[in-house]
Design a protein around this motif. Structure first.
Motif, PDB file in Angstrom:
ATOM      1  N   ALA A 134       3.910   6.383   7.900  1.00 47.71           N
ATOM      2  CA  ALA A 134       2.614   5.756   7.650  1.00 47.71           C
ATOM      3  C   ALA A 134       2.571   5.086   6.278  1.00 47.71           C
ATOM      4  O   ALA A 134       1.705   5.362   5.462  1.00 47.71           O
ATOM      5  N   VAL A 135       3.516   4.200   6.030  1.00 48.88           N
ATOM      6  CA  VAL A 135       3.585   3.461   4.768  1.00 48.88           C
ATOM      7  C   VAL A 135       3.628   1.988   5.130  1.00 48.88           C
ATOM      8  O   VAL A 135       4.500   1.568   5.893  1.00 48.88           O
ATOM      9  N   ASP A 136       2.686   1.203   4.592  1.00 47.92           N
ATOM     10  CA  ASP A 136       2.638  -0.208   4.968  1.00 47.92           C
ATOM     11  C   ASP A 136       2.328  -1.138   3.800  1.00 47.92           C
ATOM     12  O   ASP A 136       2.026  -2.302   3.997  1.00 47.92           O
ATOM     13  N   THR A 137       2.403  -0.626   2.565  1.00 49.17           N
ATOM     14  CA  THR A 137       1.948  -1.401   1.416  1.00 49.17           C
ATOM     15  C   THR A 137       3.058  -1.599   0.395  1.00 49.17           C
ATOM     16  O   THR A 137       3.802  -0.670   0.089  1.00 49.17           O
ATOM     17  N   HIS A 138       3.138  -2.836  -0.131  1.00 51.46           N
ATOM     18  CA  HIS A 138       4.063  -3.086  -1.236  1.00 51.46           C
ATOM     19  C   HIS A 138       3.450  -4.064  -2.221  1.00 51.46           C
ATOM     20  O   HIS A 138       2.454  -4.728  -1.940  1.00 51.46           O
ATOM     21  N   LEU A 139       4.041  -4.093  -3.410  1.00 51.40           N
ATOM     22  CA  LEU A 139       3.566  -4.945  -4.495  1.00 51.40           C
ATOM     23  C   LEU A 139       4.090  -6.358  -4.299  1.00 51.40           C
ATOM     24  O   LEU A 139       5.303  -6.577  -4.328  1.00 51.40           O
ATOM     25  N   ALA A 140       3.202  -7.301  -4.106  1.00 55.85           N
ATOM     26  CA  ALA A 140       3.588  -8.705  -3.954  1.00 55.85           C
ATOM     27  C   ALA A 140       4.240  -9.190  -5.248  1.00 55.85           C
ATOM     28  O   ALA A 140       3.670  -9.054  -6.321  1.00 55.85           O
ATOM     29  N   VAL A 145       2.716   2.897  -2.484  1.00 57.85           N
ATOM     30  CA  VAL A 145       2.995   1.473  -2.674  1.00 57.85           C
ATOM     31  C   VAL A 145       4.459   1.316  -3.076  1.00 57.85           C
ATOM     32  O   VAL A 145       4.884   1.856  -4.093  1.00 57.85           O
ATOM     33  N   LEU A 146       5.217   0.592  -2.268  1.00 59.91           N
ATOM     34  CA  LEU A 146       6.614   0.338  -2.573  1.00 59.91           C
ATOM     35  C   LEU A 146       6.731  -0.926  -3.411  1.00 59.91           C
ATOM     36  O   LEU A 146       5.903  -1.833  -3.283  1.00 59.91           O
ATOM     37  N   HIS A 147       7.765  -0.984  -4.254  1.00 58.85           N
ATOM     38  CA  HIS A 147       8.021  -2.230  -4.978  1.00 58.85           C
ATOM     39  C   HIS A 147       9.477  -2.318  -5.386  1.00 58.85           C
ATOM     40  O   HIS A 147      10.212  -1.328  -5.375  1.00 58.85           O
TER      41      HIS A 147
END
Length: 104
Positions: A81-87, A59-61
């Protein structure tokens, strides 16, 4: 691109199912970051340098979500294969009442 909310990320971290990558600059990271986060600043971001997460979700942020979205674009271009981050980034994390760790 998948966004997770602060409470969802907290639950993932508590379950040890996420690895957080903070794409802010080192001085911002040192001023306060999510416990266990790895610092990989956007200014020198390379998808190939992302840590191996194993079975965990990477999870990127950043501070508010813009830089982590840019990093996700770079991941997509590199076919990582990275597709998620902290809104909402760290701002959302602290607004939810979750703590930050100070120092590098």
């Amino acid at each position: 691109m998948r966004e997770v909310k602060a409470a969802e990320l907290k639950a993932m971290l508590d379950a040890e199912s996420a690895l957080v990558v903070d794409v802010r600059e080192p001085d911002e990271f040192a001023a306060g970051h999510v416990a266990g986060a790895v610092n990989l600043p956007l200014s020198r971001f390379d998808a190939a340098a992302l840590p191996q997460a194993g079975e965990k979700t990477l999870v990127l942020h950043c501070l508010g979500g813009k830089r982590s979205a840019m990093a996700l674009d770079r991941c997509a271009a590199a076919q990582a294969a990275v597709d998620t981050h902290l809104a909402g980034g760290v701002n959302a994390w602290t607004a939810a009442g979750f703590p930050l760790v100070r120092g590098a």
